[in-house]
Design an enzyme around this catalytic site. Sequence first.
Site, short mmCIF file in Angstrom:
data_model
loop_
_atom_site.label_atom_id
_atom_site.label_comp_id
_atom_site.label_asym_id
_atom_site.label_seq_id
_atom_site.Cartn_x
_atom_site.Cartn_y
_atom_site.Cartn_z
CG HIS A 185 -1.96 -1.06 1.22
ND1 HIS A 185 -2.83 -1.27 0.17
CD2 HIS A 185 -2.27 -2.00 2.15
CE1 HIS A 185 -3.62 -2.30 0.45
NE2 HIS A 185 -3.30 -2.77 1.63
CG ASP A 209 -2.65 -8.46 0.65
OD1 ASP A 209 -1.91 -8.77 1.60
OD2 ASP A 209 -3.68 -7.78 0.79
CG HIS A 248 -6.78 -5.68 1.59
ND1 HIS A 248 -6.15 -6.48 2.51
CD2 HIS A 248 -8.04 -5.48 2.03
CE1 HIS A 248 -7.01 -6.75 3.50
NE2 HIS A 248 -8.16 -6.16 3.22
CG ASP A 253 -4.63 -10.15 3.44
OD1 ASP A 253 -4.31 -10.67 2.36
OD2 ASP A 253 -4.51 -8.94 3.68
ZN LIG Z 1 -4.13 -7.24 2.66
#
Ligand SMILES: [Zn+2]
Length: 357
Positions: free
Chosen positions: A171, A207, A209, A297
Amino acid sequence: MSLPVPVVWSEDCLRHEPGGEVWLGVRDPGTEVPARALVLRDALAAAGAPVVPARPHGEQVLRAVHDPLLLEHLAGIWRDWDAAGLPASYGRDRVVPYVFPTEAMLAGLPIRSPAAVHGRVGRFCYDTMTLIGPGSWAAIRGAADAALTAAELVGSGERLAYALCRPPGHHATAAAYGGSCYLNNAAIAAQALRESGAARVAVIDIDAHHGNGTQMIFYGRADVFYGSLHVDPGAGWFPHYAGYAGERGAGPGQGANRNLPLAPGTGDSDWLAALDVLCAEARALRPDAVVVSLGLDAAATDPESPLCVTEAGYLAAGRKVAALGPAVLIQEGGYDLPTLGALAVAAVSGAAAGAYG
Ligand SMILES: [Zn+2]
């Protein structure tokens, strides 16, 4: 059977104690905790993987990915915060921003560096969940060093290496941190591979996200492909502002970015089918090296996402991504401590099978 994949580890990664996260105005305990790293290391070592210490690196390759002002900020902000008395006199024991100089606020004014340390933080941090404490910078550098060491192993002939990066990185953008990420370990590894002779690098992000930081670092470049499968930000998930299917790159990078947003509840079969699409696009570019943002995740057990991937899914995913070429696996998210170790062993075992047949 022994897992023949070097696990690059920095003891410094334990020194980052974010002390929770401020989510919607309330400080929660948070899930990006030091114990994650120990669980991952111990599970992979128990599976027979050799643990290799991360070697220290200079800032040169970091500067090829990140704005030097961000590096300077991260290196010095705790010292300045402490010197300003914020922990001792005001009970602010972690660095958290409270004002953000958005484009809408400045309306064209040049951005300043505010005199007050507490006013300066929002220039570099885009959310309230990504706290900094006394040991954070050592851990951030340790994670980047782990990524660089793993990239060097692959650049010098290893077929596969895993970097146990904590804090995670995908991120973090060129000039800002957020989403529990500070420096972009995957982008740093990809850039290092480019500089060591790989003409084309594919970053595959599994991931749960979207890796908005990695996407935007390479958005205008044709030499680094970024492909991600993740829970649909349009369904209400972080990072909310990026990760949509229409984001395909810009300028020379047009077409070198691919997002496959997935509905909440997506399980192994649809997740792996989406990964096949990403891998086919990456393979068409004939990458010389692959960087995998290995978030765990997406697992059904994880508290941070609504995806429903199993250990078998991660095993299959590892096999697919490592079959694309020499691969550096970069640890990203993954927060369910009781299942995290087995998920990592599954993903890395699958990658070993894909790399070594
Ligand atoms: Zn994540």
